[in-house]
Design a protein around this motif. Structure first.
Motif, PDB file in Angstrom:
ATOM      1  N   LEU A 205      -3.877   1.181  -0.585  1.00 56.01           N
ATOM      2  CA  LEU A 205      -2.798   2.069  -0.153  1.00 56.01           C
ATOM      3  C   LEU A 205      -2.413   1.763   1.289  1.00 56.01           C
ATOM      4  N   VAL A 206      -3.409   1.509   2.138  1.00 51.73           N
ATOM      5  CA  VAL A 206      -3.131   1.141   3.534  1.00 51.73           C
ATOM      6  C   VAL A 206      -2.449  -0.221   3.590  1.00 51.73           C
ATOM      7  N   ASN A 207      -2.915  -1.191   2.779  1.00 50.30           N
ATOM      8  CA  ASN A 207      -2.252  -2.499   2.718  1.00 50.30           C
ATOM      9  C   ASN A 207      -0.776  -2.345   2.364  1.00 50.30           C
ATOM     10  N   LEU A 208      -0.496  -1.499   1.363  1.00 50.58           N
ATOM     11  CA  LEU A 208       0.874  -1.294   0.918  1.00 50.58           C
ATOM     12  C   LEU A 208       1.714  -0.653   2.018  1.00 50.58           C
ATOM     13  N   TYR A 209       1.146   0.344   2.683  1.00 51.29           N
ATOM     14  CA  TYR A 209       1.864   1.030   3.763  1.00 51.29           C
ATOM     15  C   TYR A 209       2.198   0.053   4.894  1.00 51.29           C
ATOM     16  N   ARG A 210       1.237  -0.755   5.304  1.00 52.48           N
ATOM     17  CA  ARG A 210       1.479  -1.714   6.376  1.00 52.48           C
ATOM     18  C   ARG A 210       2.526  -2.735   5.982  1.00 52.48           C
ATOM     19  N   ALA A 211       2.469  -3.209   4.735  1.00 56.93           N
ATOM     20  CA  ALA A 211       3.451  -4.184   4.273  1.00 56.93           C
ATOM     21  C   ALA A 211       4.852  -3.583   4.260  1.00 56.93           C
ATOM     22  N   LEU A 212       4.939  -2.332   3.827  1.00 54.52           N
ATOM     23  CA  LEU A 212       6.244  -1.654   3.805  1.00 54.52           C
ATOM     24  C   LEU A 212       6.792  -1.510   5.220  1.00 54.52           C
ATOM     25  N   CYS A 213       5.936  -1.112   6.159  1.00 49.85           N
ATOM     26  CA  CYS A 213       6.381  -0.969   7.556  1.00 49.85           C
ATOM     27  C   CYS A 213       6.813  -2.318   8.123  1.00 49.85           C
ATOM     28  N   THR A 214       6.060  -3.367   7.815  1.00 51.39           N
ATOM     29  CA  THR A 214       6.426  -4.703   8.303  1.00 51.39           C
ATOM     30  C   THR A 214       7.766  -5.133   7.742  1.00 51.39           C
ATOM     31  N   ALA A 215       7.977  -4.877   6.447  1.00 50.53           N
ATOM     32  CA  ALA A 215       9.255  -5.237   5.831  1.00 50.53           C
ATOM     33  C   ALA A 215      10.410  -4.500   6.479  1.00 50.53           C
ATOM     34  N   ASP A 216      10.164  -3.278   6.961  1.00 46.07           N
ATOM     35  CA  ASP A 216      11.212  -2.471   7.584  1.00 46.07           C
ATOM     36  C   ASP A 216      11.279  -2.648   9.100  1.00 46.07           C
ATOM     37  N   GLY A 217      10.383  -3.485   9.664  1.00 46.92           N
ATOM     38  CA  GLY A 217      10.380  -3.686  11.104  1.00 46.92           C
ATOM     39  C   GLY A 217       9.915  -2.474  11.883  1.00 46.92           C
ATOM     40  N   ILE A 218       8.990  -1.698  11.279  1.00 47.75           N
ATOM     41  CA  ILE A 218       8.508  -0.452  11.892  1.00 47.75           C
ATOM     42  C   ILE A 218       7.017  -0.594  12.186  1.00 47.75           C
ATOM     43  N   GLU A 219       6.594  -0.094  13.342  1.00 50.69           N
ATOM     44  CA  GLU A 219       5.181  -0.111  13.685  1.00 50.69           C
ATOM     45  C   GLU A 219       4.446   0.939  12.859  1.00 50.69           C
ATOM     46  N   PRO A 220       3.381   0.567  12.136  1.00 47.58           N
ATOM     47  CA  PRO A 220       2.638   1.548  11.339  1.00 47.58           C
ATOM     48  C   PRO A 220       2.011   2.635  12.210  1.00 47.58           C
ATOM     49  N   LYS A 221       2.034   3.871  11.703  1.00 49.87           N
ATOM     50  CA  LYS A 221       1.426   4.996  12.419  1.00 49.87           C
ATOM     51  C   LYS A 221       0.016   5.303  11.921  1.00 49.87           C
ATOM     52  N   PHE A 222      -0.238   5.018  10.657  1.00 50.90           N
ATOM     53  CA  PHE A 222      -1.461   5.521  10.013  1.00 50.90           C
ATOM     54  C   PHE A 222      -2.378   4.366   9.612  1.00 50.90           C
ATOM     55  N   THR A 223      -3.674   4.631   9.692  1.00 46.55           N
ATOM     56  CA  THR A 223      -4.679   3.658   9.269  1.00 46.55           C
ATOM     57  C   THR A 223      -5.625   4.232   8.217  1.00 46.55           C
ATOM     58  N   ASP A 224      -5.510   5.521   7.945  1.00 46.45           N
ATOM     59  CA  ASP A 224      -6.401   6.204   7.009  1.00 46.45           C
ATOM     60  C   ASP A 224      -5.622   6.540   5.736  1.00 46.45           C
ATOM     61  N   PRO A 225      -6.158   6.197   4.552  1.00 42.69           N
ATOM     62  CA  PRO A 225      -5.451   6.537   3.315  1.00 42.69           C
ATOM     63  C   PRO A 225      -5.129   8.025   3.199  1.00 42.69           C
TER      64      PRO A 225
END
Length: 340
Positions: A205-225
């Motif tokens: 879930l964290v991998n998916l969130y980070r990939a989505l943020c990267t695709a959108d050019g956004i810095e991820p906020k969360f590291t905990d599922p």
């Protein structure tokens, strides 16, 4: 070790245990009809091995000394020393027999135990998702996103249930939609491929969130599922919300694939803590839409029920069902049962 032709019946009292990466859970059944004696969870990090945990926490508090043990573990069962995947414990059945007084020890995969539970769960412990079809007495699939992605089949044949251990978390999972094609290039890979477990588990879930943020050019906020799921369920963060939406979409696609492979007309059962925590997200339209979208078999898929397992100790419930009525299950014990 016992061979497959020997009796599957174990002598009571029977200790049953579900050994995970963080916690080990134990019951003792005094006989086939008795309610189990339940024990507080044991933290695996607090003991060097299962023998010390049993000797320190369980056996001194047992109302009756167990003669047999059935253990469900997260890890492959090979040889006389069985290492767990996500903790430092090694299960040594011969040592348990020699040092702790057991006469019979059976070790199976943790998702086989979940499959045993899916055969016998009372309706109050399975939350229907989607059309409220009654579960047929037919083959089933169990899957559970947790530390990894657990999968097992449950074959119905000859008026018996046959649990089928599997390593389905390690099959490929690929993109399908235009949005998937934007996100998947940024998913963390294992030796060049995206396995289902790279997305459909807690770290996934964290991998998916980070990939989505990267695709959108956004810095991820969360590291905990847990942060991603809580904000996703509350729809208080757009990236977390979309991540959770895609997470249940991909689970729906994958669960539908498994249902077709097994012809699981008895249903697909989503087990584990993550599934229980995100039940509201499974009720969003994305999950069942993805599950049913299997042309040319959409009509068939609409008839297959899906459930979230809500029993707090489903694996132990499944082990108890087998201990009480082993003749109802075609559980293969060859190479996995030790006798004193």
């Amino acid at each position: 070790m016992a061979n497959a032709s020997e009796s599957e019946t174990l002598a009571f009292p029977i200790l049953i245990g579900d050994i995970g990466g963080t916690n080990a859970r134990f019951w003792i059944l005094s006989d086939a009809k008795a309610e189990p004696q339940q024990f507080p969870n044991v933290r695996t990090a607090d003991f060097v091995n299962i023998d010390d945990a049993l000797a320190g926490e369980i056996l001194p508090n047992a109302k009756q000394k167990p003669l047999s043990a059935i253990l469900a573990i997260a890890g492959p069962i090979e040889g006389d020393e069985i290492a767990l995947t996500n903790c430092d414990w090694v299960v040594r059945p011969k040592t348990m027999i020699a040092d702790l007084g057991f006469k019979d020890v059976l070790v199976i995969n943790d998702f086989e135990a979940q499959a045993l539970a899916a055969a016998t769960l009372a309706p109050e412990y399975r939350e229907p998702i989607g059309p409220a079809h009654e579960a047929q007495i037919a083959s089933r699939v169990v899957m559970g996103p947790g530390t990894g992605l657990g999968v097992a089949g449950l074959l119905r044949a000859r008026d018996m249930w046959f649990p089928i251990p599997a390593e389905g978390g390690h099959v490929d999972l690929g993109p399908r939609s235009e949005r998937d094609l934007q996100i998947f290039p940024h998913i963390e890979r294992i030796e060049g491929r995206v396995a289902a477990e790279q997305i459909l588990c807690g770290r996934g879930l964290v991998n998916l969130y980070r990939a989505l943020c990267t695709a959108d050019g956004i810095e991820p906020k969360f590291t905990d599922p847990a942060d991603i799921t809580s904000h996703g369920l509350a729809k208080s963060d757009p990236q977390a919300t979309e991540t959770l939406s895609l997470f249940v979409t991909y689970i729906g696609r994958y669960a539908g694939d498994l249902a077709l492979i097994m012809m699981a007309k008895g249903g697909v059962y989503l087990a584990g803590g993550i599934s229980q925590k995100i039940i509201p997200a499974f009720r969003w339209p994305e999950f069942r839409a993805a599950f049913e979208d299997k042309a040319p078999h959409n009509g068939l898929m609409r008839q297959i029920p899906t459930f979230v397992v809500t029993h707090p100790q489903a694996a132990l419930s499944g082990l108890a069902a087998f201990a009480r009525t082993p003749d109802e299950f075609g559980l293969n014990t060859a190479g996995r049962r030790w006798r004193g």
